[in-house]
Design an enzyme around this catalytic site. Structure first.
Site, PDB file in Angstrom:
ATOM      1  N   LYS A 176     -56.514  49.879 -93.324  1.00  0.00           N
ATOM      2  CA  LYS A 176     -56.675  50.882 -92.186  1.00  0.00           C
ATOM      3  C   LYS A 176     -58.029  51.510 -92.275  1.00  0.00           C
ATOM      4  CE  LYS A 176     -52.080  52.158 -91.428  1.00  0.00           C
ATOM      5  NZ  LYS A 176     -50.986  53.405 -91.024  1.00  0.00           N
ATOM      6  N   ASP A 227     -50.970  56.452 -85.211  1.00  0.00           N
ATOM      7  CA  ASP A 227     -49.762  57.210 -85.975  1.00  0.00           C
ATOM      8  C   ASP A 227     -49.653  58.606 -85.599  1.00  0.00           C
ATOM      9  OD1 ASP A 227     -49.355  54.998 -87.680  1.00  0.00           O
ATOM     10  OD2 ASP A 227     -50.893  55.495 -88.780  1.00  0.00           O
TER      11      ASP A 227
END
Ligand code: ATR
Length: 281
Positions: A67, A103
Site C-alpha cells: 500500500k 479503507d
C-alpha cells in the site's frame, strides 16, 4: 468495447477475498469484466504498476505489503491517499495512474450501516493499535468530527507519531492506561491483529464501558472475535469487520467498472461462505 479487467495485487495474495466480492457484482450486474489476483514481489511493484495498462488492467486494489509503495507510484493522489500516504485502490485515467484509500470509506460506511446515527451521539473514541489499519480508522473518526481519539498501542512511539501527524485531538497512550479511558469511550475500535484466527485473543476488561457504548473490531476472521463476544455478553453494541471489507470495495468497483454496487446480505453470506471454504482447504 473490450472487456474491462481489474485485479488485486499483494504478496501473498491467495487469501484476498476481493475477487469474490468484485466477481459477485460483475455477475449481478451482467458486466463484461473480470477481476484477477496478482502476486507481485516487493521489488517488482513499481514496475508492475507502471505497466498496469499494458497488462490489460483498468485498475487494481492493493493489499499487504504494497500500500505504501503504491502511493509512491501514483501520478495523481486524492486527498485521502495524500493524508494517509498509502493507497489501496489505483486506476488509469487519461493515461495517468490515480489512487485513493477506500479503507476510510469502508470503515465509516460500515459504522453508519451498523449503528445508524452513531456520529451524533459520540464524543470520544478509543482506538487500539497504531499500524496501517489504525491510520485509516483515526483519520476517518477525525474527519467525522470526533473531539477526541485516544490511540492505545503496545509501542508508545507509534501512537505518539499519530499525534504529530493528525494533531492534538489525538491522545497517545499504552495498554496500562486503557482502563482509565474506557468509562468515557463511546466507541472502542480494535485495529490490532489480536483476536484474528491464529493470533492470541485481545484480553481487555470491558467492565468500565458504559451501557450504549459500541465495540468495533476490524478483524473479520473470525467474524465474532473474543473481543466482540465479550462486548455482546456485556450488552454493548458491536460492529464486526466484514462490513468494512465489503464497503471499501464499493468505490473501487465504481472506478473500475463504472457503476456503484450495493453491499447486501447475500454478498455478505457469499463472502462468509468463501472464507469458510478457504479455512478448510
Ligand atoms: P496493520 O497495518 O494491519 O495495522 P501493523 O502495522 O503490523 O499492521 O500493526 C499491527 C498493530 O497490532 C500494531 O499496533 C501492533 O503494535 P506495535 O506497534 O506495538 O507492534 C499491534 N500488535 C500486534 N501484535 C500485538 C501484541 N501481541 N500485543 C499488542 N499489540 C500488538
Amino acid at each position: 468495447m473490450s472487456q474491462r479487467r481489474a485485479c488485486v495485487i499483494g504478496h501473498p495474495v491467495a487469501h484476498s477475498r476481493s475477487p469474490t466480492i468484485h466477481r459477485y457484482w460483475l455477475k449481478e450486474h451482467g458486466i463484461d469484466g473480470d477481476y484477477a489476483r496478482e502476486d507481485v514481489a516487493p521489488e517488482e511493484i513499481g514496475k508492475f504498476l507502471g505497466a498496469l495498462g499494458t497488462r490489460g488492467y483498468v485498475g487494481a486494489n492493493i493489499t499487504v505489503p504494497h500500500k505504501a509503495a503504491a502511493y509512491l507510484a501514483l501520478e495523481e493522489a486524492d486527498d485521502v491517499a495524500t493524508a494517509l500516504k498509502v493507497a489501496n485502490t489505483v486506476w488509469l485515467e487519461d493515461g495517468r495512474l490515480h489512487g485513493t484509500n477506500t479503507d476510510v470509506h469502508g470503515f465509516l460506511a460500515n459504522l453508519d450501516e451498523s449503528l445508524p446515527g452513531w456520529a451524533v451521539e459520540t464524543e470520544q473514541a478509543v482506538v487500539l493499535g497504531a499500524g496501517g489499519g489504525a491510520r485509516a480508522v483515526v483519520y476517518g473518526l477525525l474527519q467525522r468530527g470526533f473531539p477526541r481519539v485516544v490511540v492505545v498501542n503496545r509501542t508508545l512511539a507509534r501512537a505518539e507519531a499519530f499525534v504529530v501527524e493528525f494533531g492534538d485531538r489525538v491522545t497517545a497512550t499504552t495498554f496500562d492506561a486503557l482502563t482509565g479511558w474506557l468509562p468515557d469511550a463511546d466507541l472502542l475500535v480494535n485495529t490490532t491483529s489480536l483476536g484474528m484466527t491464529g493470533q492470541p485473543p485481545l484480553e481487555i476488561d470491558l467492565a468500565p464501558m458504559q451501557t450504549g457504548a459500541a465495540v468495533y473490531d476490524i478483524v473479520y476472521v473470525p467474524l465474532e472475535t473474543p473481543l466482540l463476544a465479550a462486548a455482546r455478553a456485556r450488552g454493548l453494541r458491536t460492529v464486526d469487520g466484514l462490513g468494512m471489507l465489503l464497503h471499501q470495495a464499493v468505490p473501487a468497483f465504481e472506478r473500475f467498472f463504472g457503476m456503484k454496487p450495493e453491499v447486501t446480505r447475500e454478498l455478505r453470506d457469499t463472502v462468509l461462505a468463501d472464507i469458510a471454504r478457504a479455512q478448510t482447504r
